[in-house]
Scaffold this motif. Structure first.
Motif, PDB file in Angstrom:
ATOM      1  N   PHE A  72      45.013  15.992  54.779  1.00  0.00           N
ATOM      2  CA  PHE A  72      45.661  16.686  55.890  1.00  0.00           C
ATOM      3  C   PHE A  72      45.040  18.066  56.091  1.00  0.00           C
ATOM      4  N   ILE A  73      44.807  18.772  55.001  1.00  0.00           N
ATOM      5  CA  ILE A  73      44.207  20.105  55.082  1.00  0.00           C
ATOM      6  C   ILE A  73      42.819  20.024  55.709  1.00  0.00           C
ATOM      7  N   HIS A  74      42.020  19.057  55.293  1.00  0.00           N
ATOM      8  CA  HIS A  74      40.664  18.921  55.843  1.00  0.00           C
ATOM      9  C   HIS A  74      40.673  18.563  57.327  1.00  0.00           C
ATOM     10  N   GLU A  77      44.197  24.829  62.117  1.00  0.00           N
ATOM     11  CA  GLU A  77      45.540  25.082  62.639  1.00  0.00           C
ATOM     12  C   GLU A  77      46.323  25.921  61.638  1.00  0.00           C
ATOM     13  N   GLU A  78      47.477  26.383  62.060  1.00  0.00           N
ATOM     14  CA  GLU A  78      48.359  27.082  61.137  1.00  0.00           C
ATOM     15  C   GLU A  78      48.945  26.046  60.177  1.00  0.00           C
ATOM     16  N   LEU A  79      48.696  26.230  58.912  1.00  0.00           N
ATOM     17  CA  LEU A  79      49.203  25.299  57.907  1.00  0.00           C
ATOM     18  C   LEU A  79      50.352  25.963  57.156  1.00  0.00           C
ATOM     19  N   ARG A  80      51.511  25.412  57.306  1.00  0.00           N
ATOM     20  CA  ARG A  80      52.692  25.954  56.634  1.00  0.00           C
ATOM     21  C   ARG A  80      52.973  25.143  55.375  1.00  0.00           C
ATOM     22  N   LEU A  81      53.406  25.841  54.353  1.00  0.00           N
ATOM     23  CA  LEU A  81      53.763  25.186  53.107  1.00  0.00           C
ATOM     24  C   LEU A  81      54.882  24.176  53.332  1.00  0.00           C
ATOM     25  N   SER A  82      55.801  24.490  54.208  1.00  0.00           N
ATOM     26  CA  SER A  82      56.912  23.571  54.497  1.00  0.00           C
ATOM     27  C   SER A  82      56.405  22.267  55.107  1.00  0.00           C
ATOM     28  N   THR A  83      55.389  22.354  55.947  1.00  0.00           N
ATOM     29  CA  THR A  83      54.813  21.153  56.558  1.00  0.00           C
ATOM     30  C   THR A  83      54.117  20.300  55.512  1.00  0.00           C
ATOM     31  N   VAL A 125      38.541  25.638  52.019  1.00  0.00           N
ATOM     32  CA  VAL A 125      38.181  24.661  53.052  1.00  0.00           C
ATOM     33  C   VAL A 125      37.794  25.392  54.336  1.00  0.00           C
ATOM     34  N   ARG A 126      38.562  26.400  54.685  1.00  0.00           N
ATOM     35  CA  ARG A 126      38.268  27.167  55.899  1.00  0.00           C
ATOM     36  C   ARG A 126      36.942  27.923  55.765  1.00  0.00           C
ATOM     37  N   LEU A 127      36.711  28.533  54.617  1.00  0.00           N
ATOM     38  CA  LEU A 127      35.467  29.273  54.415  1.00  0.00           C
ATOM     39  C   LEU A 127      34.257  28.347  54.424  1.00  0.00           C
ATOM     40  N   ASP A 128      34.394  27.148  53.899  1.00  0.00           N
ATOM     41  CA  ASP A 128      33.295  26.178  53.959  1.00  0.00           C
ATOM     42  C   ASP A 128      32.990  25.793  55.407  1.00  0.00           C
ATOM     43  N   PHE A 179      41.543  31.417  60.620  1.00  0.00           N
ATOM     44  CA  PHE A 179      41.874  32.750  60.135  1.00  0.00           C
ATOM     45  C   PHE A 179      42.528  33.536  61.268  1.00  0.00           C
ATOM     46  N   ASN A 180      43.609  34.229  60.961  1.00  0.00           N
ATOM     47  CA  ASN A 180      44.378  34.931  61.991  1.00  0.00           C
ATOM     48  C   ASN A 180      43.912  36.351  62.234  1.00  0.00           C
TER      49      ASN A 180
END
Length: 101
Positions: free
Chosen positions: A5-7, A12-18, A49-52, A74-75
């Protein structure tokens, strides 16, 4: 499942709750389980993952660094620059210049 899911959604905004709802765990339980299984904190994994993704875009496009950072989830530019420098030891612009040659 969480890593897939992360990949797929790193931009997108990834929330811990999601993420925790995906695997039917409490957020703190997911963080502990993830760290135990991977050896890395969940939020650090997302950042990596984002930095890669940023690294690939720096080398394969001519997009502006700021556009790439926002495109990869990144925000804030200052936070992105700090994290990039910490991981790669140089600024994104220096990275592009040094590795694109």
């Amino acid at each position: 499942m969480v890593t897939d899911f992360i990949h797929r959604h790193y931009d997108e905004e990834l929330r811990l709750s999601t993420l925790s709802a995906l695997v039917n765990m409490a957020p703190t339980t997911l963080c502990r389980f993830f760290k135990r299984q991977t050896g890395i904190h969940l939020l650090d994994y997302i950042t990596n993952v984002r930095l890669d993704a940023v690294k690939q875009k720096l080398l394969n496009t001519d997009m502006m660094v700021s556009d790439i950072s926002f495109l990869c989830g990144f925000n804030t530019l200052s936070n992105f620059n700090r994290l990039f420098r910490r991981r790669f030891g140089c600024t994104p612009t220096e990275y592009r210049k040094n590795y694109k040659q």
